[in-house]
Write a protein that holds these residues in place. Structure first.
Motif, mmCIF file in Angstrom:
data_model
loop_
_atom_site.group_PDB
_atom_site.id
_atom_site.type_symbol
_atom_site.label_atom_id
_atom_site.label_comp_id
_atom_site.label_asym_id
_atom_site.label_seq_id
_atom_site.Cartn_x
_atom_site.Cartn_y
_atom_site.Cartn_z
ATOM 1 N N UNK A 112 0.829 -1.203 0.000
ATOM 2 C CA UNK A 112 0.000 0.000 0.000
ATOM 3 C C UNK A 112 0.865 1.254 0.000
ATOM 4 N N UNK A 113 1.906 1.278 0.833
ATOM 5 C CA UNK A 113 2.823 2.421 0.851
ATOM 6 C C UNK A 113 3.539 2.560 -0.488
ATOM 7 N N UNK A 114 3.922 1.436 -1.071
ATOM 8 C CA UNK A 114 4.634 1.468 -2.351
ATOM 9 C C UNK A 114 3.762 2.056 -3.455
ATOM 10 N N UNK A 118 5.510 5.263 -3.947
ATOM 11 C CA UNK A 118 6.625 4.818 -4.777
ATOM 12 C C UNK A 118 6.410 5.162 -6.239
ATOM 13 N N UNK A 119 7.305 4.657 -7.078
ATOM 14 C CA UNK A 119 7.226 4.896 -8.521
ATOM 15 C C UNK A 119 6.861 3.590 -9.223
ATOM 16 N N UNK A 132 12.701 10.790 0.449
ATOM 17 C CA UNK A 132 12.320 11.909 -0.426
ATOM 18 C C UNK A 132 10.917 11.709 -0.998
ATOM 19 N N UNK A 133 10.555 10.470 -1.294
ATOM 20 C CA UNK A 133 9.209 10.193 -1.802
ATOM 21 C C UNK A 133 8.142 10.509 -0.754
ATOM 22 N N UNK A 157 11.072 8.057 11.600
ATOM 23 C CA UNK A 157 12.136 7.491 10.770
ATOM 24 C C UNK A 157 12.517 8.449 9.643
ATOM 25 N N UNK A 158 11.509 9.069 9.034
ATOM 26 C CA UNK A 158 11.774 10.031 7.954
ATOM 27 C C UNK A 158 12.599 11.196 8.484
#
Length: 247
Positions: A112-114, A118-119, A132-133, A157-158
């Motif tokens: 789900x996060x991807x 994500x790309x 960065x994403x 964490x970010x």
């Protein structure tokens, strides 16, 4: 000895892989990899490192078998395991997601996060989002995706992304303690991150399965008993205990 590829890829080390018709696939390193056996990884430099193919797991396996009857049975039942060397950042977030969770749900949250941040590399395959994403993401955005109480941990964490680069320079104990300065990373998660993200074989994560295992089979044993391969012993015992639960 043939590798137990299903257990290596789907047994809780990584949440990147899926299996369909005997083919394991994952979006890693900005491409989609598809393999049927470990032999498919041998000629690819990235996968060679990922599967730790230059470490003598056969030798380690034989040494572990000689420790006691429980480990001998675990090794013989589970087959040849390897410890994956994954991307550090991906491992950090993966094991933050693992808290109070099971493999199926962790994998769902990972995907789900991807797909959200994500790309897309191929239809249906997305890279895991980098710090960065995640730029500009808010706690409510993450909670809307179903991560629940883990949302502030991901944000922490970010915010501490530079720390994960520093971890590479530290010895195990210092790295273990430093990781726990990040909100939501406790001893078990820190140990998993060091093993599966940083290749630190000194770790021995203790979760529900391992507490049960230690109390049943090793009630008076110190973790140093499992040297020189504590992380690999833990993986065999973890897989063994899950297998017993399915019987």
């Amino acid at each position: 000895m043939t590798e137990n590829l299903r257990e290596i890829l789907l047994g809780g080390q990584s949440f990147s892989w899926r299996e369909e018709n005997g083919v394991f696939s994952a979006a890693l390193n900005n491409k989609v990899y598809r393999i049927r056996t470990i032999d498919d990884a041998k000629d690819d430099p990235y996968l060679r490192r990922y599967f730790d193919l230059d470490f003598d797991y056969e030798k380690a396996r034989e040494i572990i078998k000689q420790k006691d009857e429980v480990l001998k049975k675990a090794v013989e039942q589970v087959g040849l395991l390897r410890i994956l060397k994954q991307d550090e950042w991906t491992t950090v977030i993966s094991f933050i997601l693992s808290q109070n969770n099971n493999i199926k749900r962790i994998t769902k949250l990972y995907n789900t996060l991807s797909s959200a941040y994500g790309k897309e590399i191929e239809p249906g395959y997305y890279s895991f989002p980098t710090p960065e994403d995640f730029k500009g993401v808010k706690e409510e955005d993450l909670r809307a995706l179903g991560v629940g109480f883990r949302a502030p941990f991901i944000l922490s964490a970010i915010e501490n992304k530079d720390l994960f680069e520093e971890i590479k320079t530290l010895n195990y104990d210092d790295a273990f303690n430093r990781l726990q300065e990040v909100k939501g990373i406790g001893p078990k998660v820190a140990s998993c991150i060091l093993i599966f993200g940083y290749g630190r074989r000194e770790g021995f994560p203790i979760d529900t399965w391992m507490r049960q295992c230690l109390s049943t089979y090793y009630p008076d044993v110190d973790i140093s008993y499992f040297k020189p391969y504590p992380a690999l012993c833990q993986q065999y015992l973890f897989s063994f205990m899950r297998g017993k639960d399915k019987e």
